[in-house]
Structure formats: structure tokens, C-alpha cells
Motif scaffolding. Sequence first.
Motif, PDB file in Angstrom:
ATOM      1  N   ILE A  38      -4.610  13.952  -8.046  1.00 31.75           N
ATOM      2  CA  ILE A  38      -3.425  14.633  -7.031  1.00 31.75           C
ATOM      3  C   ILE A  38      -2.716  15.238  -7.862  1.00 31.75           C
ATOM      4  O   ILE A  38      -2.452  16.291  -7.621  1.00 31.75           O
ATOM      5  N   PRO A  39      -2.313  15.037  -9.130  1.00 34.84           N
ATOM      6  CA  PRO A  39      -1.353  15.987  -9.820  1.00 34.84           C
ATOM      7  C   PRO A  39      -2.195  16.984 -10.135  1.00 34.84           C
ATOM      8  O   PRO A  39      -1.521  18.087 -10.509  1.00 34.84           O
ATOM      9  N   ALA A  40      -3.258  16.910 -10.594  1.00 34.81           N
ATOM     10  CA  ALA A  40      -4.027  17.945 -11.203  1.00 34.81           C
ATOM     11  C   ALA A  40      -4.360  19.176  -9.713  1.00 34.81           C
ATOM     12  O   ALA A  40      -4.050  20.259 -10.039  1.00 34.81           O
ATOM     13  N   LEU A  41      -4.692  18.447  -8.773  1.00 37.03           N
ATOM     14  CA  LEU A  41      -4.555  19.462  -7.461  1.00 37.03           C
ATOM     15  C   LEU A  41      -3.090  20.352  -7.239  1.00 37.03           C
ATOM     16  O   LEU A  41      -3.265  21.581  -7.172  1.00 37.03           O
ATOM     17  N   GLU A  42      -2.017  19.596  -7.526  1.00 41.43           N
ATOM     18  CA  GLU A  42      -0.632  19.981  -7.621  1.00 41.43           C
ATOM     19  C   GLU A  42      -0.664  21.161  -8.505  1.00 41.43           C
ATOM     20  O   GLU A  42      -0.111  22.107  -8.137  1.00 41.43           O
ATOM     21  N   GLN A  43      -1.112  20.848  -9.604  1.00 40.71           N
ATOM     22  CA  GLN A  43      -0.989  21.730 -10.650  1.00 40.71           C
ATOM     23  C   GLN A  43      -1.747  23.027 -10.603  1.00 40.71           C
ATOM     24  O   GLN A  43      -1.130  24.155 -10.847  1.00 40.71           O
ATOM     25  N   SER A  44      -2.969  22.721  -9.954  1.00 43.22           N
ATOM     26  CA  SER A  44      -3.996  24.068  -9.470  1.00 43.22           C
ATOM     27  C   SER A  44      -3.084  25.036  -8.532  1.00 43.22           C
ATOM     28  O   SER A  44      -3.360  26.173  -8.506  1.00 43.22           O
ATOM     29  N   LEU A  45      -2.298  24.425  -7.556  1.00 39.94           N
ATOM     30  CA  LEU A  45      -1.256  25.168  -6.845  1.00 39.94           C
ATOM     31  C   LEU A  45      -0.447  26.081  -7.509  1.00 39.94           C
ATOM     32  O   LEU A  45      -0.250  27.273  -6.873  1.00 39.94           O
ATOM     33  N   GLN A  46       0.382  25.678  -8.492  1.00 44.81           N
ATOM     34  CA  GLN A  46       1.089  26.198  -9.215  1.00 44.81           C
ATOM     35  C   GLN A  46       0.367  27.404 -10.086  1.00 44.81           C
ATOM     36  O   GLN A  46       1.068  28.375 -10.136  1.00 44.81           O
ATOM     37  N   VAL A  47      -0.780  27.038 -10.601  1.00 46.88           N
ATOM     38  CA  VAL A  47      -1.443  28.249 -11.254  1.00 46.88           C
ATOM     39  C   VAL A  47      -1.935  29.458 -10.461  1.00 46.88           C
ATOM     40  O   VAL A  47      -1.611  30.507 -10.683  1.00 46.88           O
TER      41      VAL A  47
ATOM     42  N   GLN B  98       0.898  -1.229   0.020  1.00 47.90           N
ATOM     43  CA  GLN B  98      -0.034  -0.184   0.079  1.00 47.90           C
ATOM     44  C   GLN B  98       0.919   1.316  -0.062  1.00 47.90           C
ATOM     45  O   GLN B  98       1.736   1.288   0.914  1.00 47.90           O
ATOM     46  N   THR B  99       0.525   2.405  -0.747  1.00 50.66           N
ATOM     47  CA  THR B  99       1.484   3.426  -1.019  1.00 50.66           C
ATOM     48  C   THR B  99       0.477   4.582  -0.677  1.00 50.66           C
ATOM     49  O   THR B  99      -0.773   4.509  -0.580  1.00 50.66           O
ATOM     50  N   CYS B 100       1.128   5.867  -0.356  1.00 47.18           N
ATOM     51  CA  CYS B 100       0.406   6.922  -0.483  1.00 47.18           C
ATOM     52  C   CYS B 100       0.222   7.226  -1.929  1.00 47.18           C
ATOM     53  O   CYS B 100       0.662   7.060  -2.861  1.00 47.18           O
ATOM     54  N   GLY B 101      -0.811   7.998  -2.214  1.00 50.15           N
ATOM     55  CA  GLY B 101      -1.366   8.506  -3.418  1.00 50.15           C
ATOM     56  C   GLY B 101      -0.383   9.315  -4.283  1.00 50.15           C
ATOM     57  O   GLY B 101      -0.189   9.170  -5.375  1.00 50.15           O
ATOM     58  N   TYR B 102       0.423  10.160  -3.527  1.00 46.27           N
ATOM     59  CA  TYR B 102       1.401  11.162  -4.042  1.00 46.27           C
ATOM     60  C   TYR B 102       2.568  10.178  -4.504  1.00 46.27           C
ATOM     61  O   TYR B 102       3.001  10.433  -5.930  1.00 46.27           O
TER      62      TYR B 102
END
Length: 257
Positions: free
Chosen positions: A238-247, A53-57
Motif C-alpha cells: 500500500i505505501p509502495a503504491l502510494e510512493q509510485s504515484l509520487q514518482v 477491522q481497519t482499512c489497509g491505509y
Amino acid sequence: MLITLPMYDYPELAHATEAWAEAIARHAGVGARLSRPEDYAGAWARDDLLFSQTCGYPFTHAFRGELTLVGTPHYDAPGCRGMFYSSAVIARERREKDAFRNTVAAVNTQDSMSGMLALKLFFIACAENGQFFGRTLLTGGHVRSLDALQRGAADVCAIDAVCLAYVRRHRPELLEGLHVIGVTPEVPGLPYVTRDRDGARWQRAVAAAVADPGLSDVRAQLMICGFSQTTPADYEIIPALEQSLQVRGGLRFDWES
């Protein structure tokens, strides 16, 4: 042959975690037992990894395309809904968001969805030119982040809903005097993964373990109440949320251990 379950392997749940891992292996027709390598992330890179089991990140970043997704367990805990979970933002003092400017944030690991990215998402609206917190304490675990708050070494952290439920049940003293000041966005829960070519047998094994009446006590201890056969596309949030931070200009952490 390697089976690991490092994400929620708390001492109070050690026997239940071992029983859960061995039951899944048994339903998959494998005689392997749970391993606890010190380098749990390194185990995800091993060719002989049967189940973990991993973390989603890390699943969507460092191990993107390398691990086969088995699916996502459901947890019967506040902040969880089917295959989804969120984090609780916990602080030493109850304040408005902007009042945490220049305080110390505690983060479990640099590649954590629930403790790192979730905290950024919660406070992004307050950041200016990527700056918000004064310092960021890298703790190495959610429980250690709560301990840092209790000791006064940090002011705020984000805790995975499942971890928080385990703490409430087994170590409630870690929450004494602390305050939940908010909840982060929902994302798919921590995925089960494999490097086995026959990923389908592990899907069948987890589904069988979730339905196995002989494991009801084990599931209750671990708060596991279901399973979804998710796809990698489900985790693209998850990467989409991270990208939203950069925006929005981002929010940087100045790390210290």
C-alpha cells in the motif's frame, strides 16, 4: 474491553456482524460483545481494543506499528481473491479515462485505500502536474459515494469490492444507471487487528470461527469464506503504491464536503 467491526457494518448485516464478533470473542475465551462507537477510528487508538477491522491505509499510515495484525479475512465476492481485494471504478457515464478530466470525484474518506488511493491509481496516467479532477466530494462512506453519483453531485468513484457485493445484494437501486468502467490493483484485504498482547489467541479465534459449522449462515451473510494469517510486510504494497504515484507526479484531490 472493546470489540468493533466498523468497516462493513451495514444495517442489513447488523445481526450477522454482531454474531460474528461475539463468536470470535467466544473462541478467544472472552465474553465481550460488539461495540459501535461513533468515532470508529478513535477506537483503534484505545488501549482496551481487543479486536477490530481497519482499512489497509490507516493500518499502514496513521496506526503504523501501533496495532497488532491478526490476519486477513477472505470474501466470496467478485473482485476478491483469497486475502486480496480490489475496487471497482464506477461512473455515471461510460467514458474513456481521460474524458473524466475536470469532473467531480466522490471519495468516502481521505484515508481510504479502496476509495481514495485506488481512485488515484486508476487515473494517475491521465494527471498533469498533479491535476485531473475538477473537484473532489468527500462523502463519508462508499454507499454515500454511490448516492452522490445517483444524485448527479459527482461523476465517478471507487468502491471496495466487498461493499459493492453487499450493495448488489441489499441495495441494487444504488447501482441503477451506473457503469463499472474499470478495476483497480489488488491489495491485501481489510485487516483484523488487536491491541491485546496475546495476538495469537485472536488468530486462533478467527480461524476457529471460519471453521465453525454453526456459523455457516453468518459467514454466508457476510460473504466470509476464509482467513489468512498475514504479516505487516504483506501490507507494504500500500505505501509502495502510494510512493509510485509520487514518482509519476502524483494526483491531488481538492476536498470539499
